[in-house]
Motif scaffolding. Structure first.
Motif, PDB file in Angstrom:
ATOM      1  N   ASP A 174       0.863  -1.177   0.000  1.00  0.00           N
ATOM      2  CA  ASP A 174       0.000   0.000   0.000  1.00  0.00           C
ATOM      3  C   ASP A 174       0.899   1.228   0.000  1.00  0.00           C
ATOM      4  O   ASP A 174       1.511   1.568   1.016  1.00  0.00           O
ATOM      5  CB  ASP A 174      -0.913  -0.009   1.232  1.00  0.00           C
ATOM      6  N   GLY A 175       1.021   1.886  -1.179  1.00  0.00           N
ATOM      7  CA  GLY A 175       1.786   3.122  -1.239  1.00  0.00           C
ATOM      8  C   GLY A 175       1.087   4.211  -0.454  1.00  0.00           C
ATOM      9  O   GLY A 175      -0.146   4.299  -0.456  1.00  0.00           O
ATOM     10  N   LEU A 176       1.847   5.037   0.230  1.00  0.00           N
ATOM     11  CA  LEU A 176       1.240   6.070   1.072  1.00  0.00           C
ATOM     12  C   LEU A 176       0.379   7.016   0.234  1.00  0.00           C
ATOM     13  O   LEU A 176       0.797   7.464  -0.841  1.00  0.00           O
ATOM     14  CB  LEU A 176       2.316   6.864   1.811  1.00  0.00           C
ATOM     15  N   ILE A 229      13.394   2.145  -2.003  1.00  0.00           N
ATOM     16  CA  ILE A 229      12.310   3.097  -2.288  1.00  0.00           C
ATOM     17  C   ILE A 229      12.411   4.357  -1.416  1.00  0.00           C
ATOM     18  O   ILE A 229      11.415   5.050  -1.219  1.00  0.00           O
ATOM     19  CB  ILE A 229      10.932   2.431  -2.129  1.00  0.00           C
ATOM     20  N   LYS A 230      13.613   4.672  -0.928  1.00  0.00           N
ATOM     21  CA  LYS A 230      13.769   5.828  -0.042  1.00  0.00           C
ATOM     22  C   LYS A 230      13.467   7.164  -0.736  1.00  0.00           C
ATOM     23  O   LYS A 230      13.171   8.154  -0.068  1.00  0.00           O
ATOM     24  CB  LYS A 230      15.178   5.847   0.544  1.00  0.00           C
ATOM     25  N   ARG A 260       7.465   8.168  -2.036  1.00  0.00           N
ATOM     26  CA  ARG A 260       6.595   8.543  -0.937  1.00  0.00           C
ATOM     27  C   ARG A 260       6.633   7.518   0.192  1.00  0.00           C
ATOM     28  O   ARG A 260       6.354   7.827   1.339  1.00  0.00           O
ATOM     29  CB  ARG A 260       5.158   8.689  -1.461  1.00  0.00           C
ATOM     30  N   GLY A 261       6.999   6.288  -0.122  1.00  0.00           N
ATOM     31  CA  GLY A 261       7.035   5.217   0.877  1.00  0.00           C
ATOM     32  C   GLY A 261       5.807   4.330   0.789  1.00  0.00           C
ATOM     33  O   GLY A 261       4.820   4.650   0.110  1.00  0.00           O
ATOM     34  N   ALA A 262       5.865   3.207   1.460  1.00  0.00           N
ATOM     35  CA  ALA A 262       4.781   2.228   1.397  1.00  0.00           C
ATOM     36  C   ALA A 262       4.799   1.364   2.641  1.00  0.00           C
ATOM     37  O   ALA A 262       5.799   1.297   3.365  1.00  0.00           O
ATOM     38  CB  ALA A 262       4.933   1.345   0.150  1.00  0.00           C
ATOM     39  N   VAL A 263       3.685   0.709   2.896  1.00  0.00           N
ATOM     40  CA  VAL A 263       3.657  -0.380   3.866  1.00  0.00           C
ATOM     41  C   VAL A 263       3.535  -1.673   3.072  1.00  0.00           C
ATOM     42  O   VAL A 263       3.016  -1.686   1.949  1.00  0.00           O
ATOM     43  CB  VAL A 263       2.491  -0.236   4.869  1.00  0.00           C
ATOM     44  N   GLY A 264       4.050  -2.761   3.633  1.00  0.00           N
ATOM     45  CA  GLY A 264       4.041  -3.992   2.859  1.00  0.00           C
ATOM     46  C   GLY A 264       4.183  -5.232   3.714  1.00  0.00           C
ATOM     47  O   GLY A 264       4.644  -5.175   4.864  1.00  0.00           O
ATOM     48  N   HIS A 305      11.038   4.924   4.714  1.00  0.00           N
ATOM     49  CA  HIS A 305      11.169   6.023   5.678  1.00  0.00           C
ATOM     50  C   HIS A 305      11.738   5.535   7.005  1.00  0.00           C
ATOM     51  O   HIS A 305      12.825   5.934   7.400  1.00  0.00           O
ATOM     52  CB  HIS A 305       9.810   6.704   5.888  1.00  0.00           C
ATOM     53  N   ASN A 306      11.010   4.669   7.686  1.00  0.00           N
ATOM     54  CA  ASN A 306      11.512   4.166   8.970  1.00  0.00           C
ATOM     55  C   ASN A 306      10.991   2.750   9.203  1.00  0.00           C
ATOM     56  O   ASN A 306       9.797   2.480   9.068  1.00  0.00           O
ATOM     57  CB  ASN A 306      11.073   5.075  10.133  1.00  0.00           C
ATOM     58  N   VAL A 307      11.929   1.869   9.499  1.00  0.00           N
ATOM     59  CA  VAL A 307      11.584   0.488   9.847  1.00  0.00           C
ATOM     60  C   VAL A 307      12.321   0.125  11.128  1.00  0.00           C
ATOM     61  O   VAL A 307      13.357   0.727  11.455  1.00  0.00           O
ATOM     62  CB  VAL A 307      11.957  -0.508   8.720  1.00  0.00           C
ATOM     63  N   PRO A 308      11.842  -0.831  11.898  1.00  0.00           N
ATOM     64  CA  PRO A 308      12.526  -1.234  13.131  1.00  0.00           C
ATOM     65  C   PRO A 308      13.933  -1.748  12.872  1.00  0.00           C
ATOM     66  O   PRO A 308      14.237  -2.277  11.792  1.00  0.00           O
ATOM     67  CB  PRO A 308      11.618  -2.346  13.675  1.00  0.00           C
TER      68      PRO A 308
END
Length: 348
Positions: A184-186, A222-223, A226-230, A278-281
């Motif tokens: 899901d792209g932001l 993909i930095k 816009r970023g995404a969740v996946g 953007h930011n991941v653990p």
């Protein structure tokens, strides 16, 4: 597997029917289907629109897409969805001459005859979903039959008023293993689509990296977007396990099936907080679930409401995975964002 988004056509009332039929015909011609194949598609669309006009007071919608690549389409897919009264005996209603509205009763039978792939789910008070595919030439389409042991189906629908979907899905089969990525792209629109497409390209170039490391690679690739969740998942037929890792709010549930119902409780897919690009653990670990006979996995973006329940649909688990995804979408899409629903079904 080539993954294409669906184009959505709303039919709030019958005056929209001729315009929708014209636009879908142009799409099929643009994908270079033959006049004979376009004729089949026209018959299917006409009968679907006629059924909506007769049986669904609130109208409905059609989802269409090519199956295959942009320049090498294998089939044309049409999904018809409505929230009408539903059908108490779908098998009988597919027989020619059977009608509830005083017509010749050839609608569903005609759709089935013109289709190379056909499925119907309907139940009183639950509306109806029709799935039809017309193959191009003599090609045998196996896009959803990923292997002898797994079937996959999906719907990807842009936010209303948008033509490009920011949600994405990618799938690779290698031997007994299946590797998939739900995205899901932001936001929505062009920039969300670019983020999802770049993430999918990164995954496809190295699909057999384990899910956690695969997400780290995607994050680095993909930095500038816009970023995404996946969510990345591997299904192994040999080990009968699903290994997965998710970042962000791609949600999912694993169901166990039997012959007549969907058992509960289900097992929820758990993801880390964060945004790829953007930011991941600092630490990402893979999770595992059992896979095998009578298992069904559903993944979706936040374009879908969270409180959906497969148990309300009798015998839905017996249907094509694209039909299952379409039923979930029909009744649970928020209609305020792009929507992705993916269904993986173990063959018995």
């Amino acid at each position: 597997m080539d993954v294409n988004q669906h184009q959505r056509f709303l039919i709030p009332e019958k005056s929209f029917a001729s315009m929708v039929k014209r636009d879908i015909t142009r799409l099929a011609e643009g994908y270079q289907f033959s006049p004979t194949e376009v004729g089949k598609i026209n018959i299917i669309i006409s009968e679907m629109l006629s059924n909506l006009a007769k049986h669904s007071p609130t109208g409905g919608e059609l989802l269409v897409k090519p199956v295959g690549t942009k320049y090498n389409n294998e089939a044309f897919e049409i999904i018809c969805l409505d929230n009408g009264p539903g059908i108490s005996d779908p098998i009988r209603m597919m027989e020619d001459g059977v009608s509830t509205s005083g017509t010749a009763g050839e609608g569903l039978g005609a759709i089935k005859r013109q289709s190379d792939v056909f499925d119907l789910y309907s139940h009183p008070s639950l509306g109806t979903v029709l799935l039809s595919r017309v193959n191009k030439g003599r090609k045998t389409v196996s896009a959803e039959a990923v292997s002898a042991k797994v079937e996959v189906g999906y719907v990807i629908v842009p936010k209303p008023t948008e033509r490009i979907c920011g949600d994405g899905f990618a799938l690779v089969e290698q031997g007994p293993n299946m590797y998939l990525l739900a995205l899901d792209g932001l936001g929505h629109g062009t920039h969300a689509n670019e983020a999802a497409q770049q993430a999918a390209t990164s995954f496809i170039s190295h699909p057999n990296i384990d899910p956690a490391n695969s997400l780290r690679d995607i994050h680095n690739q993909i930095k500038r977007t816009r970023g995404a969740v996946g969510l990345r998942a591997d299904i192994s037929i040999h080990t009968q396990r699903i290994t997965y890792c998710g970042v962000g709010n791609i949600a999912g549930k694993m169901f166990s099936l039997d012959g007549s119902s969907i058992n509960s409780p289900y097992k929820s897919i758990i993801s880390y907080n964060g945004i790829l690009g953007h930011n991941v653990p600092n630490t990402l670990n893979n999770q595992q679930l059992d896979w095998g006979r009578n298992k069904l996995l559903v993944l979706h973006s936040d374009g879908l409401k969270s409180r959906w329940d497969l148990a309300k649909y009798p015998n839905l688990q017996r249907h094509h995975p694209t039909t299952i995804a379409s039923v979930i979408y029909k009744d649970n899409s928020r209609q305020t964002d792009d929507t992705l629903v993916v269904v993986c079904k173990a063959k018995v």
